[in-house]
Design a protein around this motif. Structure first.
Motif, short mmCIF file in Angstrom:
data_model
loop_
_atom_site.label_atom_id
_atom_site.label_comp_id
_atom_site.label_asym_id
_atom_site.label_seq_id
_atom_site.Cartn_x
_atom_site.Cartn_y
_atom_site.Cartn_z
N GLU A 140 0.86 -1.17 0.00
CA GLU A 140 0.00 0.00 0.00
C GLU A 140 0.90 1.22 0.00
O GLU A 140 1.78 1.36 0.85
CB GLU A 140 -0.91 0.04 1.23
CG GLU A 140 -1.81 1.29 1.23
CD GLU A 140 -2.59 1.46 2.51
OE1 GLU A 140 -3.76 1.05 2.54
OE2 GLU A 140 -2.01 2.00 3.48
N ALA A 142 0.75 5.21 0.30
CA ALA A 142 -0.15 6.27 0.74
C ALA A 142 0.52 7.62 0.60
O ALA A 142 1.66 7.81 1.03
CB ALA A 142 -0.57 6.03 2.19
N GLY A 146 -3.94 12.37 -1.12
CA GLY A 146 -4.83 11.55 -1.93
C GLY A 146 -5.08 10.20 -1.31
O GLY A 146 -4.58 9.87 -0.23
N GLU A 147 -5.89 9.38 -2.00
CA GLU A 147 -6.21 8.05 -1.51
C GLU A 147 -5.01 7.12 -1.69
O GLU A 147 -4.26 7.23 -2.66
CB GLU A 147 -7.41 7.49 -2.29
CG GLU A 147 -8.73 8.22 -2.05
CD GLU A 147 -9.21 8.04 -0.63
OE1 GLU A 147 -9.04 6.94 -0.07
OE2 GLU A 147 -9.75 9.01 -0.07
N PRO A 148 -4.81 6.18 -0.74
CA PRO A 148 -3.73 5.20 -0.92
C PRO A 148 -4.03 4.26 -2.08
O PRO A 148 -5.19 4.06 -2.45
CB PRO A 148 -3.71 4.46 0.43
CG PRO A 148 -5.09 4.63 0.98
CD PRO A 148 -5.56 5.98 0.52
N VAL A 149 -2.98 3.72 -2.65
CA VAL A 149 -3.12 2.75 -3.73
C VAL A 149 -2.43 1.45 -3.32
O VAL A 149 -1.45 1.47 -2.57
CB VAL A 149 -2.52 3.28 -5.05
CG1 VAL A 149 -3.28 4.50 -5.54
CG2 VAL A 149 -1.05 3.61 -4.88
N SER A 150 -2.95 0.33 -3.79
CA SER A 150 -2.34 -0.97 -3.53
C SER A 150 -1.80 -1.52 -4.84
O SER A 150 -2.46 -1.44 -5.88
CB SER A 150 -3.37 -1.95 -2.95
OG SER A 150 -3.73 -1.57 -1.64
#
Length: 250
Positions: A140, A142, A146-150
């Protein structure tokens, strides 16, 4: 004869470093350790990383760093030798006024949360790499804005402009100009449309799988295994002034 007042540290073990030391003393500078210097000449990529980290962590005074070598941010040795006297003269000026050179503020990364309680500094990059070759883990990533990405990948790299043309570029990331932010790149992601990012804020990377151990690599040196589900924070802890020649003198 009076004692030279301009104090210079020259880092590097190669022949060009020896030539820079000779040029420095010929220009009236006194050679000292980085902790006592008014400026640092870093000859070669390894010496540049050492100099930047030393200024950031307090082992050297907060002084300008003059990179010498064949890297993207460096001055070639012949030009550096010719211009060193001009640069040394500028150390006596108010806040360092360097004729023919411009200052570039370079970020230094601090790495927290690796699990051992230690804070480490990176001049070039911080990488998360599966300890077993060709094994995928999940991360992940973060960002503060902004929104975290996986992502599923062999690893991930966070690079400064100084390091963005190294491992991060080899992994498919952008080369970032000074002042342009940090390059964040998955390594061999398990997707046909990989993403990479440029951010000006801190980054948190979390290993989200336990099956494969993930090593933390700071400026090319392995610093242990990252604990799963524990975020590792990477932030800009300081900036160091690098000097580059203007178009007229480069």
């Amino acid at each position: 004869m009076s004692e030279p007042t301009r104090r210079l540290a020259v880092l590097g073990d190669c022949e060009p470093a020896a030539a820079m030391r000779s040029a420095a003393t010929a220009a009236g500078a006194r050679l000292v350790e980085p902790s006592e210097s008014d400026g640092i000449v870093a000859v070669g990529a390894a010496a540049l990383r050492d100099a930047v980290r030393a200024v950031a962590n307090g082992d050297a005074r907060s002084v300008p760093v003059f990179p010498v070598g064949d890297g993207r941010h460096a001055v070639d040795p012949d030009t550096a030798t010719e211009r060193l006297g001009v640069w040394i003269d500028g150390l006596d000026g108010p806040a360092g006024s360097f004729d023919g050179f411009s200052r570039v503020a370079h970020p230094v990364l601090a790495v927290d949360g690796a699990g051992d309680g230690r804070r480490r500094f990176a001049a070039a990059d911080v990488a998360f790499v599966t300890a077993t070759p060709a094994r995928i883990s999940e991360y992940e990533i973060a960002f503060s804005n902004g929104e975290p990405v996986s992502v599923r990948a062999d690893g991930a790299v966070v690079a400064t402009p100084l390091g963005s043309d190294g491992y991060a570029a080899a992994a498919g990331g952008p080369v970032v100009s000074p002042g342009g932010g940090l390059s964040v790149v998955p390594v061999a992601p398990f997707t046909t449309r990989p993403d990479s990012w440029v951010t000006t804020d801190d980054v948190r990377v979390t290993v989200e799988r336990e099956e494969v151990p993930v090593a933390l690599i700071v400026d090319g040196t392995r610093r242990g295994i990252v604990e799963p589900y524990r975020a590792v924070r990477i932030e800009v802890a300081a900036t160091v002034d690098l000097l580059t020649p203007t178009t007229e003198t480069g």
